[in-house]
Write an enzyme that holds these catalytic residues in place. Structure first.
Site, PDB file in Angstrom:
ATOM      1  N   CYS A   9      -4.023  -0.072  -0.812  1.00 46.35           N
ATOM      2  CA  CYS A   9      -2.717   0.135  -1.447  1.00 46.35           C
ATOM      3  C   CYS A   9      -2.857   0.449  -2.940  1.00 46.35           C
ATOM      4  CB  CYS A   9      -1.811  -1.077  -1.252  1.00 46.35           C
ATOM      5  SG  CYS A   9      -2.444  -2.601  -1.966  1.00 46.35           S
ATOM      6  N   GLY A  29       6.589  -6.479   9.068  1.00 39.40           N
ATOM      7  CA  GLY A  29       5.158  -6.327   9.313  1.00 39.40           C
ATOM      8  C   GLY A  29       4.530  -7.662   9.668  1.00 39.40           C
TER       9      GLY A  29
END
Length: 428
Positions: free
Chosen positions: A50, A189
């Site tokens: 990320c 998630g």
């Protein structure tokens, strides 16, 4: 051969650029195949998280290799090379080696000392081998980097209580709301980042937690890790209605496009409802247009920097200890790298001597007669091999042991001259 890395990170590019360059794991195989097809790239590994995308290559022509990686990144991101270049960093050999060591140790992370990056480097190594991008040189480099990362975490205290991206997001939420226990929290998630989110939310006092995931079974597995906590699980089809009843939403999914935007939220949110969104995914899960809604506030990974800065000073001295360990690991890699230069000369010398041994053995056996030769061939074979090995042993050891580059090259040239070795043949 030279090692180079071309990439961008949270230090060089905002999340809007990083998400365009992100290479999700399912795309890794095709990306490695594409990069490997370029004429000047011999080995390749892709580290995509990320906070960074880094492409490590081995190339005989550094300038052309870097140009080919840059071209690939431009095509992949659909950004012109001119606008992309300002966000890229490029490091060569020693600097590239040290960079990977620092990344693996968590010293280049947004959260200094964070532990998740080591697993990501390990996965990069595994995928690079699986898809034939990583060969001899990058294999050794990544193994050394993984050793470095483990040493830093076991021999220094930098990883003790180290915050992760997930815990930094929870800390940011704590700053923004007075009481986590009073908030209804939803997590989109159920992967590793979400697991860490639950862990930190529970430790900070959150008691009303819902998990929304494509696979409800996986969400239930995560909930079972906290049997004393009332954690509710939902499927993606329930996402919008669950968010409508939430105060805080954390998103950490592998979606490559935003799954929340203004259009979805404004249809379900009451006009006076306040909602905070903490998006720790790259590519982002939350579209920036949600901030146009009056009572909605969205934060992404780049907004975590203020929280992380508070932790940095206490870890700075620990990082200095870690750097000393990394110097040792870089030196170990360099010794191995330098020894590669001698391999071709040693191999050529051994091949020449072995050819002579085989020719002379064949002559001797023919003179001794077939009956004697058949009876004693193994003994004579072993004798001649032993003589060759003992004669070659000291020159090979001395050649490998030469630390000085010029001295080693002089030794190799001397061997090539004295034994009339074919310099072209040894590199064929």
């Amino acid at each position: 051969m030279n090692i180079a890395v071309v990439g961008l990170s949270h230090k060089t590019a905002p999340v809007e650029i990083r998400e365009k360059l992100s290479i999700p794991e399912p795309q890794t195989e095709s990306a490695i195949a594409h990069l490997s097809s370029y004429p000047h790239i011999d080995e390749v590994a892709i580290l995509s998280t990320c906070n960074r995308l880094e492409i490590y290559i081995v190339t005989s022509e550094t300038e052309q290799g870097i140009r080919e990686v840059t071209q690939f990144l431009s095509e992949h991101s659909k950004l012109p090379v001119q606008s992309l270049r300002q966000h890229l960093f490029m490091l060569l050999h020693d600097d590239a080696v040290m960079h990977l060591m620092r990344v693996s140790a968590g010293l280049d992370s947004l959260v200094l000392g964070e532990g998740q990056i080591l697993a990501q480097v390990k996965n990069t190594h595994k995928l690079g081998q699986q898809y034939n991008g990583i060969k001899t040189i990058l294999n050794r480099l990544f193994k050394q980097a993984l050793t470095a990362g483990k040493r830093v975490r076991t021999e220094t205290s930098i990883g003790t209580g180290a915050v992760s991206i997930s815990s930094a997001a929870v800390e940011l939420a704590q700053i923004k709301v007075a009481n986590l226990a009073a908030c209804r929290v939803t997590i989109l998630g159920a992967g590793k980042m979400s697991r860490l989110l639950v862990q930190h939310l529970v430790s900070k006092g959150a008691v009303q937690i819902s998990i929304v995931n494509r696979s409800q079974a996986r969400a239930q597995e995560l909930a079972k890790l906290y049997p004393e906590q009332a954690i509710y699980t939902h499927t993606l089809s329930e996402m919008v209605s669950v968010i409508a009843e939430s105060d805080l939403v954390f998103t950490s999914t592998s979606a490559t496009e935003p799954i929340l935007d203004r259009a979805k939220l404004e249809t379900v949110l009451e006009s006076n409802r306040s909602l905070m969104l903490f998006d720790i995914s790259v590519p982002r899960n939350v579209h920036s247009d949600v901030n146009e809604l009056a009572n909605v506030h969205a934060f992404n990974v780049d907004d975590l920097k203020a929280v992380v800065a508070q932790n940095y000073e206490s870890r700075r001295k620990m990082a200095q200890e870690a750097e000393k360990l990394l110097d040792e690991e870089v030196e170990a890699f360099d010794i191995w790298w330098r020894s590669l230069e001698t391999v071709s000369t040693i191999s050529c010398l051994r091949n020449k001597v072995e050819t002579i041994r085989e020719q002379e053995l064949e002559k001797a056996l023919s003179r001794l007669g077939s009956e004697f030769a058949e009876k004693h061939q193994e003994v004579i074979e072993a004798l001649t091999r032993g003589i060759v090995n003992k004669i070659l042993h000291d020159p090979m050891v001395q050649l490998r042991a030469q630390q000085d580059v010029e001295a080693r090259r002089h030794c190799m040239q001397t061997l090539q001259t004295l034994f009339n070795l074919d310099a072209d043949q040894q590199f064929s």
